[in-house]
Motif scaffolding. Structure first.
Motif, mmCIF file in Angstrom:
data_model
loop_
_atom_site.group_PDB
_atom_site.id
_atom_site.type_symbol
_atom_site.label_atom_id
_atom_site.label_comp_id
_atom_site.label_asym_id
_atom_site.label_seq_id
_atom_site.Cartn_x
_atom_site.Cartn_y
_atom_site.Cartn_z
ATOM 1 N N GLN A 150 0.837 -1.209 0.000
ATOM 2 C CA GLN A 150 0.000 0.000 0.000
ATOM 3 C C GLN A 150 0.873 1.262 0.000
ATOM 4 O O GLN A 150 0.611 2.217 -0.736
ATOM 5 C CB GLN A 150 -0.937 0.008 1.207
ATOM 6 N N LEU A 173 -4.825 4.398 0.606
ATOM 7 C CA LEU A 173 -3.929 3.274 0.892
ATOM 8 C C LEU A 173 -2.972 3.519 2.057
ATOM 9 O O LEU A 173 -2.701 2.607 2.837
ATOM 10 C CB LEU A 173 -3.106 2.928 -0.362
ATOM 11 N N LEU A 386 -5.325 0.756 -6.783
ATOM 12 C CA LEU A 386 -6.388 0.717 -5.767
ATOM 13 C C LEU A 386 -7.125 -0.610 -5.828
ATOM 14 O O LEU A 386 -7.490 -1.173 -4.791
ATOM 15 C CB LEU A 386 -7.347 1.891 -5.987
ATOM 16 N N GLY A 390 -6.213 -1.982 -2.458
ATOM 17 C CA GLY A 390 -7.196 -1.310 -1.611
ATOM 18 C C GLY A 390 -8.060 -2.324 -0.882
ATOM 19 O O GLY A 390 -8.092 -3.512 -1.195
#
Length: 392
Positions: A150, A173, A386, A390
């Motif tokens: 992330q 993130l 993402l 994510g």
């Protein structure tokens, strides 16, 4: 009475920020002064660098509570729990935390952007894609340095040279890195005229830099209206996570090109984007407190951000070289450097570098193709990262 007055004066003096300020906060104040100097005196990306710098200044003045979160406390009189209000910038920061401000910035960018050069020469979309090379190579480098996926994704997005996208992805993130990543992203965007030219000249020949490109074909209004609708549908179907950025970017562009919502277009590209820029810049700068910013991790982010930006520039130029060869010398590889989405500064740099070798060379409109493609590319890259890293 005299003793009480002396004690009161002493207590007042001890309660001032001059007593409680730390050396780390002093360092951060000098960093904010430097950024203010770059924004005001040097004119480097002032619309965002100035509020970011001032937000940093506010957050590092001691005991203001301006970024203090809302909390609870026990009322000493009633003994009951009560809500303690948060600081002003903490409330405004919720627009960053919830991913509201960056898409609204994209709405304004879309309203100001002419996708005509990209529509006229669709091949330049590839240059915008190639310039995202810096994002993914830096992502890998950050992983090797010990950042988690992330954090590495948030650092890598700096290579897209798109501040709102970097802030949007990082807020989702790795929000604890937001201050460092925002400062790095906007600092390197501001330094485009310094960072890019040496890379561009090193990767191209003088003969290639002198290439004069043919004039772009006219683009009809119908094409300009269809473009944002088609891009929204295709990109959102492929990457639903990119919908907030791509959707707002293309909605703003549709405001511009439709010709029927002049008031909405004017609001999006002026009043709205200016208001949101103030809130976004100031609150992001306020996340750069001394305890969050002054550490080895921040230094690593600054250096990785530079590498990301350089690799993005190189990726665009290298594909530009390939297109130069395959087209029989009709494509000037310098326009590839504009694939990073620092609009329109990167396109201007392509023009300036090209004219140094050939004063009759006018590359600005050709460079705007990959430049606006880079805006789309960075949003798509953010959607990819993402969707991969994510929480869903």
């Amino acid at each position: 009475m005299e003793l009480n007055l002396t004690q009161a004066l002493y207590d007042l003096a001890m309660s001032t920020g001059f007593v409680t300020i730390t050396w780390q906060q002093i360092v951060m104040l000098f960093i904010s002064f430097t950024l203010l100097y770059l924004a005001i005196v040097k004119g480097f990306e002032p619309l965002l660098l100035l509020p970011i710098a001032f937000g940093m200044l506010l957050a590092n003045l001691p005991d203001t509570g301006i970024m203090a979160p809302q909390g609870t406390a026990i009322d000493p009189i009633t003994g009951k729990e009560k809500i303690v209000p948060g600081g002003l910038l903490w409330y405004l920061y919720q627009g960053v935390k919830m991913g509201i401000y960056p898409p609204l910035i994209f709405l304004g960018i879309g309203a100001m952007t002419d996708f005509g050069p990209l529509i006229a020469n669709p091949k330049t979309l590839l240059l915008g894609a190639a310039a995202q090379l810096g994002i993914f190579t830096t992502f890998i480098g950050a992983l090797f340095l010990g950042f988690n996926p992330q954090e590495a994704a948030s650092i890598g997005i700096i290579g897209g040279a798109d501040g709102p996208t970097a802030i949007f992805l990082t807020s989702k993130l790795a929000p604890h890195l937001l201050g460092a990543i925002a400062v790095a992203a906007y600092s390197y965007m501001a330094l485009v005229p310094i960072i890019q030219p040496p890379i561009m000249r090193a990767l191209t020949t003088k003969k290639a830099r002198m290439t004069v490109m043919e004039q772009l074909r006219p683009v009809s209004q119908t094409e300009k209206i269809i473009f944002p609708i088609v891009v929204t549908v295709i990109v959102t179907l492929l990457l639903p996570d990119a919908a907030p950025l791509i959707g707002m970017l293309m909605l703003g562009n549709l405001f511009r090109e439709s010709g029927v919502v002049g008031r909405l277009n004017d609001t999006a590209q002026n009043a709205l984007i200016n208001i949101v820029t103030i809130f976004l810049g100031t609150t992001v700068g306020a996340t750069a407190s001394a305890e969050n910013f002054l550490n080895f991790q921040t230094i690593s982010i600054i250096l990785l951000g530079l590498a990301a930006f350089a690799m993005g520039t190189a990726g665009g130029v290298l594909l530009g070289n390939l297109m130069y060869v395959l087209s029989g010398g009709k494509v000037n590889p310098l326009i590839g450097s504009a694939g990073v989405s620092a609009v329109p500064m990167a396109a201007r740099v392509s023009q300036v570098v090209g004219q140094k070798d050939n004063p009759r060379n006018f590359l600005l409109m050709h460079a705007m193709g990959p430049n606006v493609a880079g805006v789309i590319g960075s949003a798509v890259a953010a959607g990819v990262l993402l969707s991969l890293f994510g929480t869903h």
